[in-house]
Design an enzyme around this catalytic site. Structure first.
Site, mmCIF file in Angstrom:
data_model
loop_
_atom_site.group_PDB
_atom_site.id
_atom_site.type_symbol
_atom_site.label_atom_id
_atom_site.label_comp_id
_atom_site.label_asym_id
_atom_site.label_seq_id
_atom_site.Cartn_x
_atom_site.Cartn_y
_atom_site.Cartn_z
ATOM 1 N N SER A 1 5.200 65.943 52.758
ATOM 2 C CA SER A 1 6.113 65.998 51.622
ATOM 3 C C SER A 1 7.455 65.439 52.071
ATOM 4 C CB SER A 1 6.205 67.459 51.133
ATOM 5 O OG SER A 1 7.051 67.566 50.029
ATOM 6 N N TYR B 1 12.026 60.864 43.108
ATOM 7 C CA TYR B 1 11.299 61.033 44.382
ATOM 8 C C TYR B 1 11.224 62.514 44.745
ATOM 9 C CZ TYR B 1 10.510 60.735 49.486
ATOM 10 O OH TYR B 1 10.032 60.884 50.769
ATOM 11 N N LYS C 1 8.007 65.074 45.412
ATOM 12 C CA LYS C 1 7.768 65.780 46.678
ATOM 13 C C LYS C 1 7.734 67.289 46.471
ATOM 14 C CE LYS C 1 7.161 62.358 49.522
ATOM 15 N NZ LYS C 1 5.891 62.202 50.265
HETATM 16 N N1 NAP Z 1 11.017 58.192 56.736
HETATM 17 C C1 NAP Z 1 11.626 59.220 56.209
HETATM 18 O O1 NAP Z 1 12.851 59.384 56.394
HETATM 19 C C2 NAP Z 1 10.856 60.230 55.398
HETATM 20 C C3 NAP Z 1 11.506 61.410 55.036
HETATM 21 C C4 NAP Z 1 10.806 62.366 54.293
HETATM 22 C C5 NAP Z 1 9.500 62.148 53.921
HETATM 23 N N2 NAP Z 1 8.891 60.972 54.277
HETATM 24 C C6 NAP Z 1 7.513 60.785 53.844
HETATM 25 O O2 NAP Z 1 6.721 60.440 54.960
HETATM 26 C C7 NAP Z 1 5.584 59.669 54.532
HETATM 27 C C8 NAP Z 1 5.479 58.414 55.400
HETATM 28 O O3 NAP Z 1 6.619 57.618 55.182
HETATM 29 P P1 NAP Z 1 7.202 56.593 56.263
HETATM 30 O O4 NAP Z 1 8.604 56.933 56.469
HETATM 31 O O5 NAP Z 1 6.264 56.485 57.416
HETATM 32 O O6 NAP Z 1 7.203 55.247 55.380
HETATM 33 P P2 NAP Z 1 6.343 53.899 55.470
HETATM 34 O O7 NAP Z 1 6.424 53.318 56.840
HETATM 35 O O8 NAP Z 1 6.790 53.102 54.303
HETATM 36 O O9 NAP Z 1 4.860 54.393 55.255
HETATM 37 C C9 NAP Z 1 4.281 54.605 54.016
HETATM 38 C C10 NAP Z 1 2.827 54.193 54.116
HETATM 39 O O10 NAP Z 1 2.166 54.537 52.896
HETATM 40 C C11 NAP Z 1 1.262 53.492 52.588
HETATM 41 N N3 NAP Z 1 1.043 53.467 51.135
HETATM 42 C C12 NAP Z 1 1.961 53.255 50.148
HETATM 43 N N4 NAP Z 1 1.361 53.247 48.956
HETATM 44 C C13 NAP Z 1 0.032 53.464 49.178
HETATM 45 C C14 NAP Z 1 -1.107 53.559 48.344
HETATM 46 N N5 NAP Z 1 -1.027 53.445 47.009
HETATM 47 N N6 NAP Z 1 -2.318 53.796 48.936
HETATM 48 C C15 NAP Z 1 -2.425 53.908 50.264
HETATM 49 N N7 NAP Z 1 -1.385 53.826 51.106
HETATM 50 C C16 NAP Z 1 -0.168 53.605 50.564
HETATM 51 C C17 NAP Z 1 1.920 52.220 53.093
HETATM 52 O O11 NAP Z 1 0.946 51.235 53.442
HETATM 53 P P3 NAP Z 1 0.495 50.073 52.408
HETATM 54 O O12 NAP Z 1 1.758 49.547 51.804
HETATM 55 O O13 NAP Z 1 -0.244 49.093 53.246
HETATM 56 O O14 NAP Z 1 -0.394 50.747 51.408
HETATM 57 C C18 NAP Z 1 2.645 52.715 54.348
HETATM 58 O O15 NAP Z 1 1.886 52.507 55.510
HETATM 59 C C19 NAP Z 1 5.802 59.393 53.049
HETATM 60 O O16 NAP Z 1 5.056 60.305 52.277
HETATM 61 C C20 NAP Z 1 7.293 59.657 52.859
HETATM 62 O O17 NAP Z 1 7.620 60.020 51.540
HETATM 63 C C21 NAP Z 1 9.545 60.018 55.002
#
Ligand code: NAP
Length: 258
Positions: free
Chosen positions: A148, A163, A167
């Site tokens: 989340s 967003y 979440k």
């Molecule tokens: N980074 C932060 O600061 C942060 C903070 C709080 C929460 N989060 C959460 O952590 C999780 C991972 O985020 P991240 O920071 O690692 O970002 P990220 O590098 O953008 O990773 C997101 C991944 O989700 C995949 N994705 C997106 N849409 C999709 C779909 N319809 N089906 C399958 N895969 C899909 C993308 O791959 P494709 O585009 O190839 O599908 C990508 O590999 C997310 O849920 C995000 O909301 C992140």
């Protein structure tokens, strides 16, 4: 000092969505390092192939399955692929997510609202359904961790209303599902990251150095989390170390929001 490699997931099959980049890739590599065979999913095949290469380099067995988590048929096919290849599905991490925002809610394009609902909420819901339907047939059940955010139930920020709403839904959905299915042997929990070192936490035009300065000024810890730190929390909740933890939401956010 010598350290012993941990093998909490030896012989188990773990599935990770959104594993071609960021947190998902770190989670997949951490499972592989602890002995799991890992199935990685996302829409784009190239980044998934790179995650598989990195896991195989560690000597792990791995499989990539191109998947759009917002499609029920894809969610079911992903679970089938994991079971066909490795015989069971022991752990699933629903990590795929998208952030669309930055502007006030009234100016958010309608498509961006629907995109976030489709991936962040419908994607987790469909993933849970497909994964639980498999895990509840297995004598050993399974463990699911949904990713989340601290934006949602814990805090929010200007420019992130939609967003954060998605979440908050991830946590609420997970807590309810945890109660519905713990009796089936399926243990469900949540990790809520704060700002983490991936492209998602960079503001438009911002460099990693700018982000580090912002974190130093704005976060109690003075820095954002590494992807490895988020992976450690996910693996803990998925492991037998957390066998009595059901429906919790573990916040990993350097003490605040950025
Ligand atoms: N980074 C932060 O600061 C942060 C903070 C709080 C929460 N989060 C959460 O952590 C999780 C991972 O985020 P991240 O920071 O690692 O970002 P990220 O590098 O953008 O990773 C997101 C991944 O989700 C995949 N994705 C997106 N849409 C999709 C779909 N319809 N089906 C399958 N895969 C899909 C993308 O791959 P494709 O585009 O190839 O599908 C990508 O590999 C997310 O849920 C995000 O909301 C992140």
């Amino acid at each position: 000092m010598t350290t012993t490699a941990r093998t909490r997931f030896a012989g188990r099959t773990a599935l990770v969505t959104g594993a071609g980049s960021g947190i998902g890739r770190a989670v997949a590599l951490a499972f592989a390092a602890e002995g799991a065979q890992v199935v990685v999913a996302g829409r784009r095949p190239e980044p998934l192939a790179e995650t598989v290469r990195l896991m195989e380099e560690q000597g792990a067995k791995a499989l990539a399955v191109s998947t759009d988590v917002s499609r029920a048929a894809d969610a079911a096919a992903l679970v089938r692929a994991a079971v066909d290849r490795f015989g069971s599905l022991d752990v699933a991490v629903n990590n795929a997510g998208v952030f669309r925002g930055g502007q006030p809610l009234a100016d958010l394009p309608e498509d961006d609202w629907h995109a976030q609902l489709a991936v962040n909420v419908t994607g987790v819901h469909l993933g849970l359904q497909a994964q639980i339907r498999q895990m509840r047939t297995q004598p050993a059940g399974g463990a699911i961790v949904n990713v989340s955010s601290n934006f949602g139930l814990h805090t929010t920020s200007a420019g992130a209303a939609a967003y954060a709403a998605t979440k908050a839904a991830v946590t609420t959905l997970s807590r309810g599902a945890a109660l519905d299915h713990i009796g089936d042997g399926v243990r469900i929990n949540v990790v809520s990251p704060g700002a983490t070192a991936t492209s998602m936490s960079l503001r438009p035009g911002e460099t990693e150095e700018d982000r580090a300065d912002r974190a130093q000024a704005g976060l109690p810890l003075g820095r954002i989390s590494t992807t490895g730190e988020i992976a450690a929390a996910v693996l803990y909740l998925a492991s037998d170390d957390a066998a009595s933890i059901v429906g919790t939401d573990l916040v990993v956010d350097s003490g605040g929001s950025l």
